[in-house]
Design a protein around this motif. Structure first.
Motif, PDB file in Angstrom:
ATOM      1  N   LYS A  75      34.747  44.876  39.829  1.00  0.00           N
ATOM      2  CA  LYS A  75      33.981  44.865  41.081  1.00  0.00           C
ATOM      3  C   LYS A  75      33.827  46.283  41.594  1.00  0.00           C
ATOM      4  O   LYS A  75      34.810  46.974  41.827  1.00  0.00           O
ATOM      5  CB  LYS A  75      34.703  43.999  42.121  1.00  0.00           C
TER       6      LYS A  75
ATOM      7  N   ASN B  14      29.272  43.383  47.276  1.00  0.00           N
ATOM      8  CA  ASN B  14      29.584  44.367  46.243  1.00  0.00           C
ATOM      9  C   ASN B  14      28.850  43.957  44.966  1.00  0.00           C
ATOM     10  O   ASN B  14      28.109  42.987  44.976  1.00  0.00           O
ATOM     11  CB  ASN B  14      31.100  44.414  46.029  1.00  0.00           C
TER      12      ASN B  14
ATOM     13  N   ASP C 265      38.753  38.057  46.297  1.00  0.00           N
ATOM     14  CA  ASP C 265      38.137  38.951  47.282  1.00  0.00           C
ATOM     15  C   ASP C 265      38.933  39.100  48.581  1.00  0.00           C
ATOM     16  O   ASP C 265      38.509  38.638  49.647  1.00  0.00           O
ATOM     17  CB  ASP C 265      36.705  38.445  47.566  1.00  0.00           C
TER      18      ASP C 265
ATOM     19  N   THR D  70      41.456  39.977  35.951  1.00  0.00           N
ATOM     20  CA  THR D  70      41.246  38.972  34.916  1.00  0.00           C
ATOM     21  C   THR D  70      40.088  38.070  35.317  1.00  0.00           C
ATOM     22  O   THR D  70      40.004  37.643  36.466  1.00  0.00           O
ATOM     23  CB  THR D  70      42.530  38.113  34.778  1.00  0.00           C
TER      24      THR D  70
ATOM     25  N   GLN E 238      34.466  32.345  48.189  1.00  0.00           N
ATOM     26  CA  GLN E 238      35.578  33.211  47.777  1.00  0.00           C
ATOM     27  C   GLN E 238      36.638  32.448  46.999  1.00  0.00           C
ATOM     28  O   GLN E 238      37.724  32.983  46.774  1.00  0.00           O
ATOM     29  CB  GLN E 238      36.283  33.812  49.011  1.00  0.00           C
TER      30      GLN E 238
ATOM     31  N   VAL F 115      38.255  34.604  35.479  1.00  0.00           N
ATOM     32  CA  VAL F 115      38.669  33.193  35.451  1.00  0.00           C
ATOM     33  C   VAL F 115      37.534  32.406  34.792  1.00  0.00           C
ATOM     34  O   VAL F 115      36.477  32.237  35.396  1.00  0.00           O
ATOM     35  CB  VAL F 115      38.906  32.665  36.886  1.00  0.00           C
TER      36      VAL F 115
ATOM     37  N   GLN G 258      27.088  39.695  46.233  1.00  0.00           N
ATOM     38  CA  GLN G 258      27.163  39.618  47.691  1.00  0.00           C
ATOM     39  C   GLN G 258      27.284  41.039  48.264  1.00  0.00           C
ATOM     40  O   GLN G 258      26.373  41.817  48.109  1.00  0.00           O
ATOM     41  CB  GLN G 258      28.311  38.705  48.093  1.00  0.00           C
TER      42      GLN G 258
END
Ligand SMILES: Nc1ncnc2c1ncn2[C@@H]1O[C@H](COP(=O)(O)OP(=O)(O)O)[C@@H](O)[C@H]1O
Ligand SMILES: O=P(O)(O)O[C@H]1O[C@H](CO)[C@@H](O[C@H]2O[C@H](CO)[C@@H](O)[C@H](O)[C@H]2O)[C@H](O)[C@H]1O
Length: 457
Positions: free
Chosen positions: A154, A142, A340, A207, A328, A209, A140
């Motif tokens: 990120k 980034n 985010d 981390t 998000q 997910v 998106q």
């Protein structure tokens, strides 16, 4: 500075999803780079400053990998060739060149400083080393790299001085036992070339997910099920999303409650209400030059924003998510995780770090339910039956989200509030600008919502 390189970037950057200056005319471009890895593939990091014809300027983070020969299997990441002293150098998008992704975590583990770049491990868990990263396909604003099943890095594309709220909020929430975030593993800063200015946050490691689906994917699957069943209502078809929406409301409230505890918060005074309405009106004026179709909603929107000054509710100002939508949030086997915390990427960083009403996030998620319900109407704008069903789905999930939020926080966010309506309208105006620049055929979604939001006022 290499002119050949800036010319390549001028052609390439406007086509990247993360580039926020789409539709704006470039007046000038300048770049400054340094090497993060000197062995092939050489990895360089560039700070690219784009000045637009209106005088505004933005700085982007662009990592490049360099090869002595064209690499067939990297053709989709190829940017162009730059003449060197004795041969051509082939430049690639370094985040799509797996071999070139390894140094990021190596430097984080070593807590290195390389040129202007500082690597800060959080020191709470092991950072995987020596594994390549794969770029996340739902790119998106980034660009994120996933390293195995363990960590996600990120890269913040638009550089601004100061700590990015994503890092700041994840670090603060580590002091709670909040179950709805992915723990921070480290971050990377880059010094500003101007003396006296704070470093910018270049990246955040957290981390990963595993085995999770994002809320947008789950919600739109539910909407598809509803559309496929012409005669059944949202609560009767297989893919009903309301229970998930309710749990999402509860998770959102839990994050808000913890944010108010670990970061500053204060009651909003009447001046805040007036200033909030005025800021929305100012954003509308700016949006008009990008989306002239907003003209027909001007009167209605100004009335909605003016009503904020007299909004009767009590509001606590605190840190919030700022760009909350279904994309998000991730659903795992045990519940929702919120990602985010960067705020709206188009807003200046200082604004994104200001205290705000949690209702801004509630409004963001309600707008997202509306998007999920209606996005398939983009292809069939005249389908009245589906439009009716879309509205039904949005209303049902909106109600469920607010029920979950109220149960977890003791405060029902969705009463008849002028403030909430104004936040929804303000978000829809932001979305109009976002869509006009990134997905023009989706512009009808927020525009149609504005007709509804202003009619209800
Ligand atoms: N900790 C994480 N674990 C698993 N997937 C993640 C994680 N963080 C981000 N993602 C995935 O990467 C996508 C983009 O991440 P996000 O932080 O929203 O970046 P952007 O600022 O570009 O929107 C998310 O939609 C999600 O699918
Ligand atoms: O890249 P970010 O996650 O920071 O968010 C930006 O892109 C989003 C689109 O991917 C955009 O969200 C808009 O579209 C969503 C559906 O794709 C929808 O659920 C949201 O409600 C809608 O705002 C977001 O606004 C933008 O900042």
């Amino acid at each position: 500075m290499s002119t050949a390189l800036t010319e390549l970037l001028r052609d390439w950057m406007p086509h990247q999803r993360w580039f926020g200056g789409k539709g704006r005319e470039w007046a000038d471009v300048a770049e400054e780079g340094f090497l993060l890895s000197k062995t092939e593939p050489v990895l360089s990091v560039h700070r690219v400053r784009v000045t637009y014809t209106d005088g505004a300027a933005e700085t982007y983070l662009v990592p490049l990998s360099w090869r002595g020969h064209p690499e067939e299997e990297l053709s989709s990441a190829f940017i162009g060739a730059v003449p060197g002293a004795d041969r051509e150098n082939y430049a690639y998008d370094a985040l799509r060149d797996r071999d070139a992704t390894i140094p990021w975590l190596t430097h984080l583990v070593a807590a290195s400083t390389v040129g202007p770049m500082h690597f800060h491990p959080a020191g709470v868990a092991t950072i995987p080393e020596g594994v390549p990263g794969d770029v996340v396909s739902t790119e998106q604003s980034n660009t994120s790299l996933v390293f195995g099943q363990d960590a996600i890095l990120k890269l913040f594309r638009r550089l601004e001085p100061g700590l990015n709220p994503d890092v700041e909020i994840h670090a603060a929430l580590r002091r709670t036992d909040n179950k709805h975030i992915a723990p921070l593993l480290g971050h990377i800063e880059i010094d500003d070339p101007d003396r006296g200015v704070e470093p910018a946050t270049a990246a955040m490691l957290q981390t990963f997910v595993p085995n999770a689906s994002d809320g947008w994917r789950l919600a739109t699957a539910s909407v598809r099920d509803l559309y496929a069943e012409g005669d059944l209502h949202a609560d009767e078809v297989g893919g009903d999303f309301a229970a998930d929406s309710e749990r999402l409301g509860a998770a959102t409230a839990a994050v808000h409650v913890d944010l108010a505890q670990v970061l500053p918060s204060e009651p909003a005074d009447r001046d805040w209400f007036s200033a909030t309405g005025q800021a929305m009106a100012a954003r509308l004026e700016q949006a008009l030059s990008v989306v002239p179709q907003l003209e027909e909603h001007l009167g209605g929107l100004r009335a909605v924003y003016a009503a904020v000054a007299d909004s009767p509710e009590t509001v606590v100002r605190q840190r919030v998510h700022g760009d909350f939508h279904l994309g998000q949030v991730l659903r795992t086997a045990t519940g929702w995780v919120v990602l985010d915390f960067e705020g709206e990427p188009a807003r200046p960083l200082a604004e994104r770090r200001q205290l705000d009403s949690p209702m801004r996030d509630v409004a963001g998620m309600l707008r997202s339910f509306d998007y999920a319900a209606r996005h398939m109407l983009v292809e069939q704008p005249e389908d009245a039956q589906r439009a009716y069903r879309a509205q039904e789905w949005a209303v049902r999930n909106r109600g469920a989200f607010c029920t979950g939020y109220a149960a977890a926080s003791g405060m029902d966010p969705c009463g008849d509030s002028p403030l909430l309506r104004a936040f929804e309208a303000d978000k829809a105006v932001y979305e109009c600008v976002y869509e006009a620049r990134n997905r023009p055929n989706w512009l009808m979604i927020p525009l149609q919502s504005l007709s509804r939001l202003t009619a209800e006022a």
